[in-house]
Every structure is written in structure tokens, then in C-alpha cells.
Enzyme design. Structure first.
Site, PDB file in Angstrom:
ATOM      1  N   GLU A 251      67.224 -14.488 -37.001  1.00 28.74           N
ATOM      2  CA  GLU A 251      66.654 -12.978 -37.890  1.00 28.74           C
ATOM      3  C   GLU A 251      67.988 -13.107 -38.858  1.00 28.74           C
ATOM      4  O   GLU A 251      68.489 -13.022 -38.608  1.00 28.74           O
ATOM      5  CB  GLU A 251      67.900 -11.978 -36.798  1.00 28.74           C
ATOM      6  CG  GLU A 251      67.023 -10.127 -36.554  1.00 28.74           C
ATOM      7  CD  GLU A 251      67.895  -9.549 -38.509  1.00 28.74           C
ATOM      8  OE1 GLU A 251      67.845  -9.696 -38.378  1.00 28.74           O
ATOM      9  OE2 GLU A 251      69.282  -9.084 -37.689  1.00 28.74           O
ATOM     10  N   CYS A 285      70.844  -5.758 -42.844  1.00 31.57           N
ATOM     11  CA  CYS A 285      68.850  -6.296 -43.323  1.00 31.57           C
ATOM     12  C   CYS A 285      67.917  -5.239 -42.488  1.00 31.57           C
ATOM     13  O   CYS A 285      66.638  -5.681 -43.939  1.00 31.57           O
ATOM     14  CB  CYS A 285      68.897  -6.987 -41.597  1.00 31.57           C
ATOM     15  SG  CYS A 285      68.711  -7.002 -40.270  1.00 31.57           S
ATOM     16  N   GLU A 386      66.667  -9.299 -52.161  1.00 25.39           N
ATOM     17  CA  GLU A 386      67.906  -8.472 -50.873  1.00 25.39           C
ATOM     18  C   GLU A 386      68.512  -8.296 -51.971  1.00 25.39           C
ATOM     19  O   GLU A 386      69.895  -8.901 -52.287  1.00 25.39           O
ATOM     20  CB  GLU A 386      67.899  -9.320 -50.109  1.00 25.39           C
ATOM     21  CG  GLU A 386      68.523  -8.133 -49.451  1.00 25.39           C
ATOM     22  CD  GLU A 386      69.080  -9.119 -47.684  1.00 25.39           C
ATOM     23  OE1 GLU A 386      68.763  -8.573 -46.113  1.00 25.39           O
ATOM     24  OE2 GLU A 386      68.524 -10.249 -47.404  1.00 25.39           O
TER      25      GLU A 386
END
Length: 482
Positions: A251, A285, A386
């Protein structure tokens, strides 16, 4: 209840010092002060932990599903009892506001509860054979020793997310918490002892990636590797796991689009956009990383958004009024600051923020101002990479279709958000948006009974719910003949 000044490794149901006797300092990012010293493990300690887990595996896997569930229920009850202590631990080691840390503790409880409730739902199948009187049994059995690596942004919940289903399915586990935030996992180990979970079933080895993470992934006796963290780290784990053909669940990062259509409830969308961007200081996230707003309502949305962001209070994580705490560490703060500067160089407009906060408490910790960038376009680095920080990038779109197109043009594919009241658009989301999970007309926050997973650079596999639980078992096919 206070934190200890020193913590050892938790192996085979006992506390033991790291093999080389070395320790790592855990700092409070709000004050810069050392909270505690933890063992700095090595490959030798990983070997001990994996050996303990391997020894414990046969007896643990033979326990009935309800027996394993009872252990998890006991652990859950103890977490609920110590919820405030665990929340304060999270806030101190990670910098999360106390009100959000309480939410994290509750999420950990929900994850363990789901695992406990569903131990008896790992069902097999019996199908007709190809010979007279034959039956084919498809059984589900535990994989073995699980190696788990947790990220720093949800130190308790991510540990519970891996521990719960691993134990429920009959596996044993070796956990490596992140070296910046290991205290919540070590406090959880105390409750593992109190819950009387058998020795060796749960092991926690603290230390950095090269000394602990790499040996854990490469160890020949860890059958499944589950990791939450960055995409670059996930790719390294994938490569390292190839030698022994391990099962890998990753993940990883995200770059969630937040799409606001022309028919959206603007007030509701603004509130969700702020919560989804600035919750946990943007260190999530699934955070809103790209806010796409239809040109028809852009000005009204932007005005309300500016006003809402400017109400956010940045301060002491243990203060009940704090909305945003510090970044987890100096390098993370510097990374965000450089991304903002690069965005401005590429043509974005800095509406406010974009700097480290100074003065008073701010001088002691890693505090960054809530930041709003406008004039952002799809070619800028900040739209592709990100951020993982308190920076909202506002992007004007021609229409809903343009927003969908831009949203999908990303190497990430974890989460997305859509605000619209158009039923036709809602019904087409599953075919039009290429993301593992989509939040429609709400802020983020996955449920324990859902399935949290991403596409592309956001990882492989997934966590939570029945699908996540079934990731911790293997199938065995048996041809039954009298």
C-alpha cells in the site's frame, strides 16, 4: 500513564535488548525533544524474531477460529481501556492533533474487531470432482510467518491493520514499525502480553530500513510481506521479495484528485476538500492532492475555500483546539517547502502560506503554514508528485469531463473524490475513474469493512474487509476419493 524512557525489542513474548546494544532516539516533532530511546535492531534480531514466529506458528494455526478471535477481542478491550494513553503517544511521536489521534485509535479498534469477527468466515469450497464419487475440496490455510512494515503516519492503525488479519487467519507476525514512530507499536506490545497472546505469535523489532526492514523482507522464512509506505520503498521490497517468490502486499503513495462538478453543494465540497487535504497535516496517502473545480463555480468555491483554510489552527498536538500539528520531521518539512517553491517557479500563485512557521512554539518544532496554490495546471511537478503536506493545489477545469481526464493522468491510482448530484455521473464513476477507491460526496476515511487498495504506483494487493483478510491465507486443493 507515562511513556518509558527506554524500550527494548519485543521477541518471543519477552523484552530483549538489541543484539548490538544500540538505541535510536525518538523525537517529538512539536518540541524537538527526545521522547524515548528504542532498540536499534539488526539482522540478528530479525533472525531471532522470525525464528520465534516460526516456532509459534504450528500451535497458533491449530487453534480454532473462535479461539484466535477471543485473543483479538481481549486485545481490543485493552486498547479501548488505554485509548487516551495510546492517542497521546501517537500525538507526541508523530505530531498528529490529539483529536485525530483518538480517531486513529478507534480505527485500530475497528480493524481488530473486524478481523476477530470474521475468523470463521475464511471459508473453503467443495465442488464436484471429475470421477465418480470424487469431491474437490478448496481449503484455505494460513501462509506462515508474516513480515509487516508500517509507515510513520498512522503508527497504531497500520500496525493493527496488519496484525489483526494475520492472526485471525492463523499466521504469526514480525512487525517493523517506522523508526521515527515506533512507540505506539511498542505500547501495543504491552497489551499483547496482557491479552496472553502466546509467545512468538507477535514480535516487534525496531530499527531502520537497512538494518531491520531489508533482512525481514529477504528472510527465507517470511512467506508474506505486507508494507505500507512510499512507492520507491515498495519497489525495492518487490524486487527483494523475488528471490524467494514471496507473497507481497504493498500500500504505497497516492495523488488523489478531488473533483467538484458544476452542480455540487459548494459548502459541503469546500469542507470536505479542507478535511481531506489538511487532516494529519496532509500526511495521508488518500489525501486530497489535486482539487479540480468546474470553471462555472470556481470563483465561489475559491472564495469559500480561502476563508475556511484560514480558520485552521496550527499548534501543539496535545491542545484540543489544534487542527494541524507539526510535520513529522525536518527533512519532510523541507521537501514540502521545496515543492511549493518549484510550483511557484513553474507559474502557480501562492495565495498564502508556503513557509515554515516561526515564533514561540513554532521555533521548537517542524511547523509549516497551511498553504493554498492557485493557477496550478497539469504540467506542473506539484500536480504529478505526492506532496504529503499541508498544501492545497486548486485547479480550474473546463467541465466535468475535463476534470475526469486530468484526474486519470497520474501514475498513482489509490483514492479519488467526486462531488456531484448528477446521478448519471455517479453511476459512471466506476468506469470513468481509474482509482482503487472513490469517495462520493464525502471526505476521506476508509472503513474497516471496506477494501483499501490502489492501482499502478499506488501498490498491489490491498487491506481491510473480507478481501483484505483473505490476502493472509493460501488455497489448497484436495481431490477427495473414498
Amino acid at each position: 500513564m507515562a511513556l518509558q524512557s527506554t524500550y527494548d525489542l519485543f521477541i518471543d513474548g519477552r523484552w530483549m535488548p538489541a543484539s548490538k546494544g544500540e538505541r535510536l532516539a525518538v523525537e517529538n516533532p512539536a518540541t524537538g525533544k527526545t521522547l524515548a530511546q528504542v532498540g536499534n535492531g539488526t539482522s540478528e534480531d530479525v533472525d531471532k524474531a522470525v525464528a520465534a514466529a516460526k516456532r509459534a506458528m504450528p500451535a497458533w494455526s491449530r487453534k480454532t477460529a473462535t479461539e484466535r478471535a477471543d485473543y483479538l477481542y481481549r486485545l481490543n478491550t485493552l486498547i479501548e481501556r488505554d485509548a487516551e494513553h495510546l492517542a497521546r503517544t501517537i500525538s507526541q511521536e508523530m505530531g498528529k492533533p490529539i483529536k485525530e489521534s483518538r480517531v486513529e485509535v478507534n480505527f485500530a479498534v475497528q480493524l481488530l474487531r473486524f478481523a476477530a469477527e470474521n475468523t470463521r468466515r475464511l471459508q473453503g469450497e467443495i465442488i464436484p470432482g471429475s470421477r465418480a464419487g470424487e469431491k474437490i475440496l478448496i481449503d484455505r490455510k494460513p501462509v506462515g510467518v508474516v513480515g509487516a512494515i508500517a509507515a510513520w503516519n498512522f503508527p497504531l492503525a497500520l500496525t493493527a491493520r496488519k496484525l489483526g488479519p494475520a492472526l485471525a487467519a492463523g499466521n504469526t507476525i514480525v512487525i517493523k514499525p517506522h523508526e521515527m514512530t515506533p512507540l505506539a507499536a511498542l505500547e501495543l506490545a504491552k497489551l499483547v502480553i496482557e491479552a496472553e497472546i502466546p509467545a512468538g505469535v507477535v514480535n516487534i523489532v525496531t530499527g531502520d530500513g537497512p538494518r531491520v526492514g531489508v533482512p525481514l523482507v529477504a528472510h527465507p522464512d517470511t512467506r508474506l510481506i505486507t508494507m505500507t509506505g512510499s512507492t520507491p520503498a515498495g519497489k525495492k521490497i518487490m524486487a527483494a521479495s523475488a528471490e524467494h517468490l514471496k507473497i507481497v502486499r504493498l500500500e504505497l503513495g497516492g495523488k488523489a484528485p478531488f473533483i467538484v462538478a458544476d452542480d455540487a453543494d459548494i459548502d459541503r465540497a469546500v469542507e470536505a476538500a479542507v478535511v481531506a487535504r489538511f487532516g494529519n497535516n496532509g500526511q495521508v496517502c488518500t489525501a486530497n492532492e489535486r482539487t479540480y473545480v468546474d470553471a462555472k463555480i470556481y470563483d465561489a468555491f475559491a472564495e469559500k475555500l480561502r476563508a475556511r483554510i484560514q480558520t485552521l489552527k496550527v499548534g501543539d498536538p496535545l491542545d484540543e483546539a489544534t487542527d494541524i500539528g507539526p510535520k513529522v520531521c525536518g527533512p519532510e518539512l523541507e521537501k514540502v517547502d521545496q515543492m511549493v517553491k518549484k510550483a511557484v517557479e513553474q507559474g502557480a500563485k501562492l495565495e498564502f502560506g508556503g513557509k515554515r512557521l516561526i515564533g514561540g512554539l513554532y521555533d521548537q518544532g517542524q511547523f509549516y503554514a497551511p498553504t493554498l496554490l492557485t493557477g496550478v495546471n497539469e504540467k506542473m511537478d506539484i500536480t504529478q508528485d505526492e506532496v504529503f503536506g499541508p498544501v492545497l493545489s486548486l485547479i480550474k477545469t473546463e467541465n466535468y469531463e475535463d476534470a475526469i481526464r486530468q484526474a486519470n493522468e497520474s501514475r498513482y491510482g489509490l483514492s479519488a473524490y467526486v462531488f456531484t448530484n448528477n446521478l448519471d455521473r455517479i453511476m459512471k464513476i466506476n468506469s470513468e475513474l481509474d482509482f482503487g477507491e472513490v469517495y462520493v460526496n464525502r471526505e476521506g476515511g476508509e472503513a474497516a469493512q471496506g477494501f483499501h487498495h490502489g492501482y499502478r504506483d499506488s501498490g498491489i494487493g490491498g487491506e481491510d474487509g473480507q478481501h483484505g483478510l483473505e490476502a493472509y491465507v493460501e488455497t489448497q486443493t484436495i481431490y477427495l476419493n473414498a
